[in-house]
Structures are given as structure tokens and as C-alpha cells.
Design an enzyme around this catalytic site. Sequence first.
Site, PDB file in Angstrom:
ATOM      1  N   ASP A 125       0.843  -1.209   0.000  1.00 26.52           N
ATOM      2  CA  ASP A 125       0.000   0.000   0.000  1.00 26.52           C
ATOM      3  C   ASP A 125       0.872   1.251   0.000  1.00 26.52           C
ATOM      4  O   ASP A 125       2.020   1.222   0.452  1.00 26.52           O
ATOM      5  CB  ASP A 125      -0.865   0.037   1.273  1.00 26.52           C
ATOM      6  CG  ASP A 125      -2.106  -0.837   1.162  1.00 26.52           C
ATOM      7  OD1 ASP A 125      -2.474  -1.233   0.049  1.00 26.52           O
ATOM      8  OD2 ASP A 125      -2.714  -1.110   2.223  1.00 26.52           O
ATOM      9  N   ARG A 176      -1.492  -0.585  -8.398  1.00 28.43           N
ATOM     10  CA  ARG A 176      -2.863  -0.137  -8.122  1.00 28.43           C
ATOM     11  C   ARG A 176      -2.840   1.386  -8.299  1.00 28.43           C
ATOM     12  O   ARG A 176      -1.977   2.054  -7.759  1.00 28.43           O
ATOM     13  CB  ARG A 176      -3.245  -0.480  -6.681  1.00 28.43           C
ATOM     14  CG  ARG A 176      -4.574   0.144  -6.259  1.00 28.43           C
ATOM     15  CD  ARG A 176      -4.793   0.071  -4.752  1.00 28.43           C
ATOM     16  NE  ARG A 176      -4.879  -1.286  -4.275  1.00 28.43           N
ATOM     17  CZ  ARG A 176      -4.513  -1.642  -3.026  1.00 28.43           C
ATOM     18  NH1 ARG A 176      -4.031  -0.754  -2.180  1.00 28.43           N
ATOM     19  NH2 ARG A 176      -4.618  -2.894  -2.642  1.00 28.43           N
ATOM     20  N   GLY A 180      -5.737   8.719  -3.901  1.00 28.00           N
ATOM     21  CA  GLY A 180      -4.912   9.089  -2.741  1.00 28.00           C
ATOM     22  C   GLY A 180      -5.814   9.554  -1.614  1.00 28.00           C
ATOM     23  O   GLY A 180      -6.729  10.339  -1.835  1.00 28.00           O
TER      24      GLY A 180
END
Length: 300
Positions: A125, A176, A180
Site C-alpha cells: 500500500d 494499483r 490518494g
Amino acid sequence: MSLIDKLIVWSLPFVPKPIVGYFSKTYIAGPNLEDAVRVIKDLNAKGMMATMDLLGEESREVEKAYQAAEEYVNILKTIHDERINSNVSVKPTQMGLVIDKEMCYQHIRRIVETAKKYDNFVRVDMEDRHCTTDTIKIYLRLKEEFENYVGTVIQAYLRRTSDDINNLIKHKANLRLCKGIYVEPREAAYKDMAIINSNYKYNLEKLLASGCYVGIATHDEKLVWHALSIIEKYHLPPEQYEFQMLLGVDEKLRQIILNAGHRLRVYVPYGQEWYAYSTRRLKENPKMAGYVFKQIFHLS
Ligand code: FDA
């Protein structure tokens, strides 16, 4: 920030924990790994893939980072044993990025190594702008050793994103793409939603046209439409992309995408730290509080 969003965030500390728990059930599978497995089995039965996320605050102690990494190893084994269709999403700060970068790398490396053993996949991530350079470095280092067992995330709101993508394309990165979620200063991030959306579209086309695998992570139907038009324009095979959405958000859109024959992955967070996580995230980004509120009370 709208007045309603401010009010919701201001009132959060006065909302009893069980009530926050009741509403967060839509977005969080539950406190335990079994909860996530149960939710994912249901998603799989409906034709969706998943990515599992262990909720946790930034690790500031070596032991906490180690334990989080251990839990991810256990998650990957459980996914394998339970035969569910899910990969994992990992946050570098939970793996100790702010304590020691090399330790963080070694923790994520171990998780990716485990994923490879089970023929699974790890998505690293992307957190706030202080983590961007290190996260990309960790990803590229892991990619060299593990190739397609690892991917990362790029945020369309960052001004640096086009440059990062130009570089990542050279490595045929697995990314990905999202807008944001963190609140960033104007020097670092676009603030105008129209520019963020244009940047999303521009970079999505660059990535897809260059053959990169993309997780198209958005609930914004205009962006979904745009993604579909790119997919059609380049005659992309379904193996080159997937749509991604958060658990509990716009299930109708989820179904529409699935019915049109595209692959879709749902982000499924679980963990004991659900309360700290939910309230911190809502305070960090009050726009989310507005979304959640509207969804709960069916205002949109
Ligand atoms: P937008 O914010 O315009 O939302 C479109 C509509 O979707 C809203 O009008 C609202 O109705 C609904 N919606 C969106 N988010 C919602 C929510 N949380 N609850 C209820 N309704 C909501 N960000 C990041 O910085 N790093 C990361 O690694 C990730 N990872 C990630 C994985 C996946 C699978 C997704 C879907 C998203 C992320 N994100 C993320 C979050 C992402 O950056 C972004 O903040 C949210 O997806 C919201 O942006 P949208 O593109 O959905 O558009």
C-alpha cells in the site's frame, strides 16, 4: 472541508464505541482473521476476489512490526488452507518503515517470499508523501527478486506521480492506481478534484497502453467509465487489469462492473485495532466521514 464533515469529525469522541462499531461493520470485516475469511468466502461466492488488510497503527516498536509481519505470514497460510481467492495488502509503516527501513524491507520480503511459496501476491500500500520514495524503492527491490509476486500503489493526487509512473513503466510494474487518501499540502498534491481526475485518466492510459498490470481502484463512476473506454480502445485482455473497491462502498457499482464481465477485487480490512483505525482515518480525512455518513443514512 464542509461544515457537515467538520461536525461529524468533531462529534466522533462522543459517539459510544459500540455505535462506531456497529457502523464500521460495513467497512471492516471484524476483529479477527476468521471474520475476514467469512466475508471473503461470501465475496468469492458472488464472483469477487479480495485483498486482505490487517488493520494497525504505524508500528513504533520493533516488536510490534515483527508481530504484524508474523500475522501476515499466518494470513497467507490461512488463505491457502481455506482455499479463498484473496491476496494481501501491506502497509510499510506497520512493518516499521519509520523505525528502520532495512528492517521494514526484510519484513515485507518475508511476506512476499511466503506469498511466492503459496503462489499468491502482495500489494504494498502507499501511505503519505513521506513514504512514497521508500515504498517505491522497496517495491523495485522486491520485484527484482520476486517478479510478479509483488506490486505497489500510485496516487493520482501527487504532483510527482507522472514521473514515478514513467519510471515504473520501464520496470513493467504491477500497480494499483488510486486518487490518494491522505491530506497533503498543495506543494506536493493537486487539490483540485478535476485535475486529480485528469491525472488519474492520463496516467491510467499510459500504464495500460504500455502493458502494465493495473488495479483500477476507484468508486468514481466517471473514472470507471473512462477506464472501460481505454480497455475497449486497446482491446485489453481481462488478465491485464482488475477493478478494485473498498469493502462496503457502492455495492451496486461493484455488481455493474462484474456483470459487464470484468474482474473485481474488494479490499477487506480486519483487526483488533478497528476502533483506533476508524476514528484516526476519519479525523485524518474528514471527507471520508461525509461519505460514510451519507452512505449509512442513504443520502446519496
Ligand atoms: P471519490 O473520492 O471521488 O469517491 C467517489 C464516490 O465513492 C464518492 O462520492 C462516495 O460516494 C464513494 N466513496 C468513496 N470512498 C468512500 C468511502 N471510504 N466510504 C463511503 N463511500 C465512499 N489510498 C491511498 O492513499 N493509498 C492506498 O494504498 C489506497 N488503497 C486503496 C485500495 C482500494 C481497493 C481502493 C478502492 C482505494 C484505496 N485508496 C488508497 C483510497 C483512494 O485513494 C481514495 O481515497 C478512495 O478510493 C476514494 O476515491 P474514489 O476514487 O473512490 O473517488
